[in-house]
Design a protein around this motif. Structure first.
Motif, mmCIF file in Angstrom:
data_model
loop_
_atom_site.group_PDB
_atom_site.id
_atom_site.type_symbol
_atom_site.label_atom_id
_atom_site.label_comp_id
_atom_site.label_asym_id
_atom_site.label_seq_id
_atom_site.Cartn_x
_atom_site.Cartn_y
_atom_site.Cartn_z
ATOM 1 N N GLY A 1 0.826 -1.195 0.000
ATOM 2 C CA GLY A 1 0.000 0.000 0.000
ATOM 3 C C GLY A 1 0.862 1.247 0.000
ATOM 4 N N ILE A 2 0.545 2.202 -0.856
ATOM 5 C CA ILE A 2 1.291 3.460 -0.932
ATOM 6 C C ILE A 2 0.555 4.507 -0.100
ATOM 7 C CG2 ILE A 2 2.208 5.253 -2.432
ATOM 8 C CD1 ILE A 2 2.270 3.188 -4.689
ATOM 9 N N ASP A 3 1.133 4.852 1.031
ATOM 10 C CA ASP A 3 0.529 5.851 1.906
ATOM 11 C C ASP A 3 0.597 7.236 1.267
ATOM 12 O OD1 ASP A 3 -0.439 7.260 4.139
ATOM 13 O OD2 ASP A 3 1.583 7.504 4.924
ATOM 14 N N GLY B 1 -5.046 8.404 13.262
ATOM 15 C CA GLY B 1 -3.892 8.679 14.106
ATOM 16 C C GLY B 1 -2.607 7.976 13.742
ATOM 17 N N ASN B 2 -2.683 6.811 13.107
ATOM 18 C CA ASN B 2 -1.469 6.090 12.745
ATOM 19 C C ASN B 2 -0.690 6.895 11.710
ATOM 20 O OD1 ASN B 2 0.531 4.358 11.861
ATOM 21 N ND2 ASN B 2 -0.806 2.588 11.661
ATOM 22 N N PHE B 3 0.457 7.456 12.137
ATOM 23 C CA PHE B 3 1.261 8.273 11.224
ATOM 24 C C PHE B 3 1.797 7.458 10.057
ATOM 25 C CE2 PHE B 3 2.857 12.392 13.421
ATOM 26 C CZ PHE B 3 1.558 12.720 13.749
ATOM 27 N N VAL C 1 -5.388 4.671 7.780
ATOM 28 C CA VAL C 1 -6.257 3.494 7.699
ATOM 29 C C VAL C 1 -5.722 2.445 6.727
ATOM 30 C CG1 VAL C 1 -7.767 4.244 5.802
ATOM 31 C CG2 VAL C 1 -8.714 2.868 7.666
ATOM 32 N N LEU C 2 -4.669 2.788 5.976
ATOM 33 C CA LEU C 2 -4.166 1.882 4.946
ATOM 34 C C LEU C 2 -3.708 0.530 5.493
ATOM 35 C CD1 LEU C 2 -3.695 1.596 1.916
ATOM 36 C CD2 LEU C 2 -1.440 2.653 2.226
ATOM 37 N N PRO C 3 -3.018 0.459 6.641
ATOM 38 C CA PRO C 3 -2.670 -0.865 7.162
ATOM 39 C C PRO C 3 -3.886 -1.763 7.374
ATOM 40 C CG PRO C 3 -1.378 0.801 8.275
ATOM 41 C CD PRO C 3 -2.389 1.537 7.435
ATOM 42 N N THR C 4 -4.971 -1.184 7.872
ATOM 43 C CA THR C 4 -6.199 -1.964 8.068
ATOM 44 C C THR C 4 -6.720 -2.482 6.733
ATOM 45 O OG1 THR C 4 -6.827 -0.763 10.066
ATOM 46 C CG2 THR C 4 -8.598 -1.832 8.833
ATOM 47 N N ALA D 1 -5.504 -0.922 13.947
ATOM 48 C CA ALA D 1 -4.211 -0.568 13.358
ATOM 49 C C ALA D 1 -4.195 0.857 12.814
ATOM 50 C CB ALA D 1 -3.852 -1.549 12.247
ATOM 51 N N ALA D 2 -5.357 1.485 12.673
ATOM 52 C CA ALA D 2 -5.429 2.858 12.168
ATOM 53 C C ALA D 2 -5.308 3.891 13.276
ATOM 54 C CB ALA D 2 -6.742 3.067 11.421
#
Length: 273
Positions: A42-44, A84-86, A90-93, A188-189
């Motif tokens: 995933g590209i943040d 909040g996850n820098f 939400v991408l990791p989720t 995770a987000a």
């Protein structure tokens, strides 16, 4: 390769397309797993050269299928998003849910796996909700392990984070049985603080509960790149110096050495990892 057929195991990476992504992805390609691997990236926020990712996709071995998720914007608070996850918002989720395998491992794009990382976790995870390995502290430019981490990422109920957090596992040491823990992935987000650096602890705090039994591979198969700008750098050097007589230098910056002078300045800042 038919991506609809579930894979033996999946690996998720959230990235800014940093140069270190090559090392991370190549370590997935080198896994000794007997079966098919789904690598989902995933590209943040695109801050590097997309050509690097194109090259890596072209180099994928026949048993690895690569999926790229690029929404074109970031949901991370540090880039203007609301989560909040820098390190991805939400991408990791999203990656965790989209990974087409029951068994899912995570890999940060500046870290990497030993060739037997996935296979050793797959041996111990059946019947458990999740599994973890130990990790190496790794030199940031030499692509080598310096010392096995015996203090921080040592599992639930252990290590320097035992009292405050109940222990700790580096995300890049983890494998999940999605059938057992998929309801936890939205965590995770989130982050425990406003700097977004403690997102991993939100999920871990739930994994450490009794209803999510775990197993440890007993092997150090994940490599964690140590960062001289990290608040915990000094204390890590002190720990490593008890195991390694002559710590190597950072050849790219003479002012940041794995040296006695830096070790002597190390504090006790182990809460903000």
């Amino acid at each position: 390769m038919n991506p609809q057929e579930q894979f033996t195991v999946a690996v998720a990476i959230c990235t800014l397309i940093r140069p270190s992504l090559r090392r991370a992805v190549e370590s997935v390609y080198a896994q000794d797993v007997e079966g098919r691997i789904h690598l989902i990236i995933g590209i943040d926020k695109l801050m590097g050269d997309m050509a690097l990712l194109d090259q890596l996709i072209a180099e994928a071995p026949p048993h690895v299928h690569v999926t790229v998720i690029n929404p074109g914007y970031s949901t991370s608070a540090r880039h203007g998003g609301m989560y909040g996850n820098f390190f991805g918002g939400v991408l990791p989720t999203v990656l965790m849910y989209l990974a087409n395998s029951r068994y899912l491992a995570w890999l940060d794009d500046d870290n990497w796996f030993a060739p037997n990382h996935l296979s050793s976790l797959l041996k111990v995870i059946p019947g458990k909700a999740w599994a973890y390995s130990y990790r190496w502290y790794a030199h940031p430019t030499e692509n080598t392990g310096v010392c096995i981490d015996q203090w921080e990422s040592v599992g639930p109920g252990n290590g320097v984070f035992k009292e405050k957090f109940g222990g700790f596992c580096d995300p890049s040491t983890l494998m999940y049985d999605k059938a057992a823990v998929h309801m936890l992935f939205p965590l995770a987000a989130l982050s425990l603080d406003t700097n977004g650096n403690t997102a991993d602890r939100v999920l871990l705090s739930h994994l450490f509960q009794e209803q999510y039994p775990c197993a440890c591979s007993g092997e150090a198969t994940s490599y964690y790149t140590i960062d001289p700008s990290d608040v915990n750098h000094g204390i890590r050097l002190k720990w490593m110096s008890t195991q390694v007589a002559d710590l190597p230098e950072w050849k790219d910056d003479p002012n940041k050495l794995l040296s006695r002078s830096v070790i002597e300045k190390g504090g006790q800042a182990v809460d903000s990892l």
